[in-house]
Enzyme design. Sequence first.
Site, short mmCIF file in Angstrom:
data_model
loop_
_atom_site.label_atom_id
_atom_site.label_comp_id
_atom_site.label_asym_id
_atom_site.label_seq_id
_atom_site.Cartn_x
_atom_site.Cartn_y
_atom_site.Cartn_z
N HIS B 57 15.86 15.64 -48.20
CA HIS B 57 16.93 15.28 -48.47
C HIS B 57 18.11 14.86 -49.57
CE1 HIS B 57 16.81 15.58 -43.49
NE2 HIS B 57 16.45 13.88 -44.45
N HIS B 219 16.53 17.51 -40.53
CA HIS B 219 14.95 17.87 -40.32
C HIS B 219 15.13 19.11 -39.78
CE1 HIS B 219 16.38 14.02 -39.79
NE2 HIS B 219 15.67 13.85 -40.46
#
Lengths: 333, 333
Positions: B57, B219
Site C-alpha cells: 500500500h 486487497h
Amino acid sequence: MKKLINNPDAVVRESLQGFAAAHPDLVQVHFDPTYVVRADGAQDGKVGVVSGGGSGHEPMHNGYVGRGMLDAACPGEVFTSPTPDQMQAATEAVDGGAGVLHLVKNYTGDVMNFDMAADLAEDGGTDVRSVVINDDVAVEDSTYTAGRRGVGATVLIEKICGAAAADGYALDDVADLAAACNEDARSMGMALTSCTVPSAGEPTFDLGEEEMEIGIGIHGEPGRERKDIAPADEVVDLLMEPVIADRPFTDGDDVLLFVNSMGGTPMIELYLAYRKAVEVAEAHGLNVVRNLVGPYITSLEMAGMSVTLLQMTEERIRLWDAPVHTPGLRWGA
Amino acid sequence: MKKLINNPDAVVRESLQGFAAAHPDLVQVHFDPTYVVRADGAQDGKVGVVSGGGSGHEPMHNGYVGRGMLDAACPGEVFTSPTPDQMQAATEAVDGGAGVLHLVKNYTGDVMNFDMAADLAEDGGTDVRSVVINDDVAVEDSTYTAGRRGVGATVLIEKICGAAAADGYALDDVADLAAACNEDARSMGMALTSCTVPSAGEPTFDLGEEEMEIGIGIHGEPGRERKDIAPADEVVDLLMEPVIADRPFTDGDDVLLFVNSMGGTPMIELYLAYRKAVEVAEAHGLNVVRNLVGPYITSLEMAGMSVTLLQMTEERIRLWDAPVHTPGLRWGA
C-alpha cells in the site's frame, strides 16, 4: 480502454480543471491558449522559467509550477507538442523584466515550437534564452527526435534552475547552469508494459507477456532492444551501466541518483530497484549525495522505470536543497 | 507476472533495504523483527504514534515515518498482517515515556496482532492506546474484516495525530482525536483492474475488459457491485454520493477531500476525477477547505481510485497544516 475519463478528447482540459481546483494557492490555469502559471504571476526582476510538452507525463510539467521551480508550463494534448501560441502566452505571463528561460526537451515538435515562441516573445520585447535537454543515452535519433531525447534530467534541471532564478541569478547565468547540468546528466529507461493514449484507444505498442523494452522513450518510442523479462537487479544493471559509461561518471564523482517510475510501477518495486542502483553507483566509486525516488516523469500508466544521474557540485546541492513548493515537488516550504 | 523484482519472497525485504538507503536522514529499518522507526528514535516526553499492516500500500505506512507523522511502522508481507513481535519492537522503540498510540486499520489479523502487541508492550511498562480505523462505507463485513474496513482515512489520521503528538498532546488526547477523526471520516474505492501479489504470481481477482468493481477493498476484496465501465464523472458519483450520505455530511460542513489513486491510475486521470468530486461536494453544500490528490494508499499496481471525506475543524486544519517531513508526505519542513 480502462481509464477514468469522460470524453477522450477532453482529458487534458478536464484534468487541468481539476488541477486548478486542487491547487489555487499555487497555480492558475488559462485556456485557449492553454498554459499553467504560478498563482502570483510574473515576479518583478526575477528570471521566469518555462517548460512544457505533451501531457501524459504528470506531474511533469504542470506539477512543477509554483514557487522555486517553474513559473509556467504549457501542456499539449497527450504526447503531443504544445503550440507556439501557448508558449508565447506563458512566456509573456512570467516576464518580470529579467527575461525568460525555456527548458525544452529534445523532441522535434517541442524544439520547433519553442523556437517560434521565443521569436514571437522576443518581438514583443521579452528576452528569451532556450536550453534543450537531451540526456537519454538509449538511442541517438528516434521516432520524434534528431539527436538524443530529453527525459529524467528535465525534472532535476527544472528544480535547480527554478531555485537559481528564485535566488536572483541573471538570465544568462540560469541558462548556462541549465546547459551545464544537461551536459552532466545522463538517463535511460525501460518498460514492462505499454500505455494507451486516450484519443488512440489502444496501446501505443505491443510487448509480449515475457518481454521488456530496454531504452524505451517516454512516449513508448522504441529503445535499444527487446529482451525477456529479467530480475530487477539485472534490469537496473542494464540501465545504470550505460548511463555511467556514457558520460563517463568516474570514481569520486558526487551524483544525484534519480530512480523514476514510468507510472504503473509501484513504490515497493521502485525502492527495490533503488537499492540495486545505489550498489551499482557505489561499485563505480560514485557518491550518491542526493536522491529522488518516485513517479516524477511518467508515461501515463506504463509500467517501467528510468534512472538518471546528475553530477553534483556545491552550487547544485544548495539549489537542489532550496525550498520548493509545487503540486508535484515540495520541501522546505 | 511483469514486476521489477528478483525473488518473489524477498520483495518486502529488498524494497525496505532500498527505502532505508534512500532516506537515512528520516528512517532506520530493522529486520527480524522488521520495523521502520524514525531515524532519531524515541522522543523524550512525546507520545509515539505507530501503525502498520500488510505491505503493498506504499507509501502507507513506512512512507509516513519521520517527523510530524508516524514514529514507527510495521510492514508485513504483501497484503499480510505484520506479527505481534514486530509491533511490540516498534512500540518499545518509540516509547519516550508518554505512551504509544496504535493506529490500526480494521482487518481481523491487524486488530488481533496489534491487541497482542499492546498487551506485551504494556507488560513491559509502555502505556498503549489503540484506535481502530474503519472508514470504508462500501460493505459492512468483508473477506478480512468484521465490520467496516479501514482505508483512506488512515492517511489523514496518521498526519493529524502525528502533528498532535509532535505538538505535545497527551496519549489520551491523541487517541481521542484519532477516534473522533475516524467517526468523522468516510471512504469508498473502486477498481478498473486487479493487482498481482508477487508471491501469488497471478492477479488477485478477475475483472472483465469492460468491467469495474465499485466498493473494492485495498486487497482486492469484493465491493458492492460489478458494473460496466462508465465515464469518470459517473464513477465519481458512485463513490461520492454513498460517502456523503453515510455520515451524513451536510450543508455547510468543512471537509478535507482526498482523491486517491490505487496505484495504476495516473495523475492525469486523478485530477480529472478530483474536478468532479469537488463538484459533487459543493453541490451538497460542503466546503472543501483542504485536499489531497495522489497515490497515498495504494494496492500495488491496481488501477482505480478512492475518495475520502473528513470533517474538518479549526484544530484539525491547524494539525493538518503543521510541518511534516516523511518520505511520502512533506510540507513546511
